[in-house]
Enzyme design. Sequence first.
Site, PDB file in Angstrom:
ATOM      1  N   THR A 193     -16.832  29.629 -21.991  1.00 49.68           N
ATOM      2  CA  THR A 193     -17.414  29.687 -23.333  1.00 49.68           C
ATOM      3  C   THR A 193     -18.903  30.031 -23.284  1.00 49.68           C
ATOM      4  OG1 THR A 193     -18.052  28.266 -25.186  1.00 49.68           O
ATOM      5  CG2 THR A 193     -17.643  27.148 -23.122  1.00 49.68           C
ATOM      6  N   ASP A 194     -19.416  30.578 -24.386  1.00 46.64           N
ATOM      7  CA  ASP A 194     -20.859  30.853 -24.460  1.00 46.64           C
ATOM      8  C   ASP A 194     -21.669  29.561 -24.466  1.00 46.64           C
ATOM      9  OD1 ASP A 194     -20.288  29.963 -27.056  1.00 46.64           O
ATOM     10  OD2 ASP A 194     -21.068  31.745 -28.068  1.00 46.64           O
ATOM     11  N   GLU A 195     -21.005  28.422 -24.775  1.00 49.86           N
ATOM     12  CA  GLU A 195     -21.758  27.162 -24.865  1.00 49.86           C
ATOM     13  C   GLU A 195     -22.347  26.730 -23.529  1.00 49.86           C
ATOM     14  OE1 GLU A 195     -20.410  23.960 -27.202  1.00 49.86           O
ATOM     15  OE2 GLU A 195     -19.434  25.243 -28.667  1.00 49.86           O
ATOM     16  N   TYR A 212     -18.695  18.410 -23.662  1.00 51.40           N
ATOM     17  CA  TYR A 212     -17.745  19.529 -23.629  1.00 51.40           C
ATOM     18  C   TYR A 212     -18.326  20.693 -22.838  1.00 51.40           C
ATOM     19  CZ  TYR A 212     -15.666  23.959 -25.082  1.00 51.40           C
ATOM     20  OH  TYR A 212     -15.131  25.225 -25.070  1.00 51.40           O
ATOM     21  N   LYS A 243     -17.277  22.476 -19.183  1.00 51.16           N
ATOM     22  CA  LYS A 243     -16.917  23.892 -19.003  1.00 51.16           C
ATOM     23  C   LYS A 243     -17.846  24.546 -17.968  1.00 51.16           C
ATOM     24  CE  LYS A 243     -14.155  25.912 -21.059  1.00 51.16           C
ATOM     25  NZ  LYS A 243     -12.684  26.099 -20.833  1.00 51.16           N
TER      26      LYS A 243
HETATM   27  P1  NAD Z   1      -7.269  24.367 -28.352  1.00 55.08           P
HETATM   28  O1  NAD Z   1      -7.875  23.007 -28.370  1.00 55.08           O
HETATM   29  O2  NAD Z   1      -6.762  24.942 -29.626  1.00 55.08           O
HETATM   30  O3  NAD Z   1      -6.047  24.385 -27.324  1.00 55.08           O
HETATM   31  C1  NAD Z   1      -6.101  23.787 -26.057  1.00 55.08           C
HETATM   32  C2  NAD Z   1      -4.689  23.747 -25.496  1.00 55.08           C
HETATM   33  O4  NAD Z   1      -4.750  23.204 -24.167  1.00 55.08           O
HETATM   34  C3  NAD Z   1      -3.725  22.861 -26.305  1.00 55.08           C
HETATM   35  O5  NAD Z   1      -2.502  23.513 -26.486  1.00 55.08           O
HETATM   36  C4  NAD Z   1      -3.555  21.627 -25.426  1.00 55.08           C
HETATM   37  O6  NAD Z   1      -2.311  20.971 -25.594  1.00 55.08           O
HETATM   38  C5  NAD Z   1      -3.705  22.227 -24.038  1.00 55.08           C
HETATM   39  N1  NAD Z   1      -4.124  21.247 -23.025  1.00 55.08           N
HETATM   40  C6  NAD Z   1      -5.147  20.349 -23.140  1.00 55.08           C
HETATM   41  N2  NAD Z   1      -5.213  19.595 -22.030  1.00 55.08           N
HETATM   42  C7  NAD Z   1      -4.230  20.037 -21.184  1.00 55.08           C
HETATM   43  C8  NAD Z   1      -3.811  19.665 -19.882  1.00 55.08           C
HETATM   44  N3  NAD Z   1      -4.419  18.672 -19.213  1.00 55.08           N
HETATM   45  N4  NAD Z   1      -2.779  20.328 -19.328  1.00 55.08           N
HETATM   46  C9  NAD Z   1      -2.149  21.330 -20.008  1.00 55.08           C
HETATM   47  N5  NAD Z   1      -2.497  21.710 -21.252  1.00 55.08           N
HETATM   48  C10 NAD Z   1      -3.526  21.077 -21.822  1.00 55.08           C
HETATM   49  O7  NAD Z   1      -8.338  25.293 -27.675  1.00 55.08           O
HETATM   50  P2  NAD Z   1      -8.742  26.819 -27.999  1.00 55.08           P
HETATM   51  O8  NAD Z   1      -9.724  26.810 -29.095  1.00 55.08           O
HETATM   52  O9  NAD Z   1      -7.517  27.630 -28.070  1.00 55.08           O
HETATM   53  O10 NAD Z   1      -9.550  27.178 -26.657  1.00 55.08           O
HETATM   54  C11 NAD Z   1      -8.854  27.671 -25.519  1.00 55.08           C
HETATM   55  C12 NAD Z   1      -9.846  27.890 -24.399  1.00 55.08           C
HETATM   56  O11 NAD Z   1     -10.863  28.789 -24.830  1.00 55.08           O
HETATM   57  C13 NAD Z   1     -10.579  26.631 -23.962  1.00 55.08           C
HETATM   58  O12 NAD Z   1     -10.721  26.679 -22.564  1.00 55.08           O
HETATM   59  C14 NAD Z   1     -11.929  26.712 -24.647  1.00 55.08           C
HETATM   60  O13 NAD Z   1     -12.918  26.047 -23.889  1.00 55.08           O
HETATM   61  C15 NAD Z   1     -12.154  28.213 -24.656  1.00 55.08           C
HETATM   62  N6  NAD Z   1     -12.985  28.754 -25.738  1.00 55.08           N
HETATM   63  C16 NAD Z   1     -12.668  28.487 -27.043  1.00 55.08           C
HETATM   64  C17 NAD Z   1     -13.435  29.077 -28.060  1.00 55.08           C
HETATM   65  C18 NAD Z   1     -13.129  28.853 -29.521  1.00 55.08           C
HETATM   66  O14 NAD Z   1     -13.896  29.300 -30.363  1.00 55.08           O
HETATM   67  N7  NAD Z   1     -12.046  28.193 -29.874  1.00 55.08           N
HETATM   68  C19 NAD Z   1     -14.513  29.911 -27.730  1.00 55.08           C
HETATM   69  C20 NAD Z   1     -14.824  30.110 -26.372  1.00 55.08           C
HETATM   70  C21 NAD Z   1     -14.033  29.544 -25.395  1.00 55.08           C
HETATM   71  O1  DAU Z   2     -19.073  28.864 -28.957  1.00 52.66           O
HETATM   72  C1  DAU Z   2     -17.790  28.692 -28.458  1.00 52.66           C
HETATM   73  C2  DAU Z   2     -17.296  27.328 -28.837  1.00 52.66           C
HETATM   74  O2  DAU Z   2     -17.024  27.358 -30.241  1.00 52.66           O
HETATM   75  C3  DAU Z   2     -16.049  26.898 -28.067  1.00 52.66           C
HETATM   76  O3  DAU Z   2     -16.367  26.792 -26.713  1.00 52.66           O
HETATM   77  C4  DAU Z   2     -15.514  25.566 -28.590  1.00 52.66           C
HETATM   78  O4  DAU Z   2     -14.294  25.246 -27.953  1.00 52.66           O
HETATM   79  C5  DAU Z   2     -15.285  25.684 -30.083  1.00 52.66           C
HETATM   80  O5  DAU Z   2     -14.896  24.431 -30.611  1.00 52.66           O
HETATM   81  C6  DAU Z   2     -16.547  26.171 -30.806  1.00 52.66           C
HETATM   82  O6  DAU Z   2     -17.583  25.147 -30.756  1.00 52.66           O
HETATM   83  P1  DAU Z   2     -18.538  24.863 -32.001  1.00 52.66           P
HETATM   84  O7  DAU Z   2     -19.084  23.509 -31.870  1.00 52.66           O
HETATM   85  O8  DAU Z   2     -19.501  25.979 -32.193  1.00 52.66           O
HETATM   86  O9  DAU Z   2     -17.430  24.959 -33.191  1.00 52.66           O
HETATM   87  P2  DAU Z   2     -17.209  24.052 -34.493  1.00 52.66           P
HETATM   88  O10 DAU Z   2     -16.189  24.763 -35.308  1.00 52.66           O
HETATM   89  O11 DAU Z   2     -16.976  22.635 -34.158  1.00 52.66           O
HETATM   90  O12 DAU Z   2     -18.618  24.169 -35.221  1.00 52.66           O
HETATM   91  C7  DAU Z   2     -19.151  25.430 -35.590  1.00 52.66           C
HETATM   92  C8  DAU Z   2     -20.474  25.176 -36.294  1.00 52.66           C
HETATM   93  O13 DAU Z   2     -20.217  24.494 -37.556  1.00 52.66           O
HETATM   94  C9  DAU Z   2     -21.406  24.250 -35.534  1.00 52.66           C
HETATM   95  O14 DAU Z   2     -22.746  24.669 -35.742  1.00 52.66           O
HETATM   96  C10 DAU Z   2     -21.192  22.879 -36.169  1.00 52.66           C
HETATM   97  C11 DAU Z   2     -20.873  23.219 -37.600  1.00 52.66           C
HETATM   98  N1  DAU Z   2     -19.951  22.280 -38.281  1.00 52.66           N
HETATM   99  C12 DAU Z   2     -18.772  21.990 -37.668  1.00 52.66           C
HETATM  100  C13 DAU Z   2     -17.869  21.125 -38.266  1.00 52.66           C
HETATM  101  C14 DAU Z   2     -16.554  20.789 -37.581  1.00 52.66           C
HETATM  102  C15 DAU Z   2     -20.277  21.744 -39.524  1.00 52.66           C
HETATM  103  O15 DAU Z   2     -21.347  22.037 -40.093  1.00 52.66           O
HETATM  104  N2  DAU Z   2     -19.386  20.895 -40.116  1.00 52.66           N
HETATM  105  C16 DAU Z   2     -18.188  20.557 -39.527  1.00 52.66           C
HETATM  106  O16 DAU Z   2     -17.424  19.756 -40.116  1.00 52.66           O
END
Ligand code: NAD
Ligand code: DAU
Length: 337
Positions: free
Chosen positions: A126-128, A152, A156
């Site tokens: 992730t970019d985080e 988190y 990562k």
């Molecule tokens: P998500 O939370 O929707 O899904 C995670 C999945 O992993 C779920 O299906 C869960 O059951 C499974 N899981 C969790 N723990 C496990 C374990 N121990 N063994 C097997 N399966 C397990 O997550 P997402 O948003 O789809 O993100 C997927 C990946 O992409 C993650 O690695 C996250 O860090 C990365 N990522 C997400 C975002 C985003 O914006 N959502 C952005 C950048 C990177």
């Molecule tokens: O940048 C990539 C990441 O994006 C991934 O690695 C993470 O898995 C994914 O959860 C996401 O993280 P963020 O913390 O950026 O996403 P979130 O949707 O939780 O929040 C996005 C922005 O919105 C952040 O600045 C916090 C704000 N926010 C979030 C929630 C849930 C609010 O203002 N109110 C809210 O209720």
Amino acid sequence: MNEKILITGGCGFIGSNFIRSLLNHRQNISIINLDVLTYAGNIDNLRDVRKDKRYRFVRGDITNGLVVGRLLKKGVDAIVNFAAESHVDRSLYNPAVFLKTNILGTQCLLESAIKYKIPRFIQISTDEVYGSLGPKEPAFTENHPLQPSSPYSASKAAADLLVKAYETTFGYKAIIVRSSNNYGPYQFPEKVIPLFITNAFENKSLPLYGDGKNVRDWLYVEDNCAAIDLVLRKGQPGEIYNIGGQCEKMNLEITGTILNKLGKPESLIQYVKDRPGHDRRYALNISKIKRELGWQPKYKFEEGLRKTIQWYLENRDWWQRIKTGEYLKFCRRHYGK
Ligand code: NAD
Ligand code: DAU
């Protein structure tokens, strides 16, 4: 030639979109989806492909070497590791499970990949991991130091460091991809876009953290899936690729756009206490993946958000079951805890 891929976390948001996209775009492929089904994993996300002979679901934990070994020893061409605890807010209150899955899970997969000589490994990061940018700073390149702010993102970043350590020590060259904030269908309604869309549908308040001026770089999930597939096929072992949407937006702007599109009043916005350690701004420099693999995002934010809103409108049952806790009860009945 038939390519066999182990995808972990395929019942989550990005993983399920990725599996569907691979099955739609590639003929000669077979997929094993290893997912333990946490609260965020939803078996219904792949209901439409469950009878496809090229697809198999295995319920299991990536930290369990026996389960992983059993799947890999039959021969797999690639591993794509999506499985993770992914929600920043949850990591503030229960960090241990993030460390277990995100760090030890990655380590377990790396060990097994080396043992069974798996040719390709894509670590979904992730970019985080780069930390937070000031308002005028240039977007993060792949060489930016890792400065994570939350449990988190620290977990990562630790996984990324393990990937690089396994390369240095054991010569195993996995690829890391670092995506920016994804949005689209099947995203769990705890993340800001689906939370705000579904709350607005129900005339509930939209809890905006702090001053609402934090910036994220938004990427439509289909674009991310296309980029990851390209990296899987053509990425260079040992490399890191940023995957960003080139779409920086303040949370306040996103919130206003959602309300506007749904015809809901701004009075639904509720400013709430800020997230501790809240990163101010993310932005990714994607020159490397553009230059080396010829990828760039196709979706404009307007178009991606329109499709996303439409999906949540048409799939009320999906998110209402999650929000009311019905889905968790279903999982407990059918799959145990
Ligand atoms: P998500 O939370 O929707 O899904 C995670 C999945 O992993 C779920 O299906 C869960 O059951 C499974 N899981 C969790 N723990 C496990 C374990 N121990 N063994 C097997 N399966 C397990 O997550 P997402 O948003 O789809 O993100 C997927 C990946 O992409 C993650 O690695 C996250 O860090 C990365 N990522 C997400 C975002 C985003 O914006 N959502 C952005 C950048 C990177
Ligand atoms: O940048 C990539 C990441 O994006 C991934 O690695 C993470 O898995 C994914 O959860 C996401 O993280 P963020 O913390 O950026 O996403 P979130 O949707 O939780 O929040 C996005 C922005 O919105 C952040 O600045 C916090 C704000 N926010 C979030 C929630 C849930 C609010 O203002 N109110 C809210 O209720």
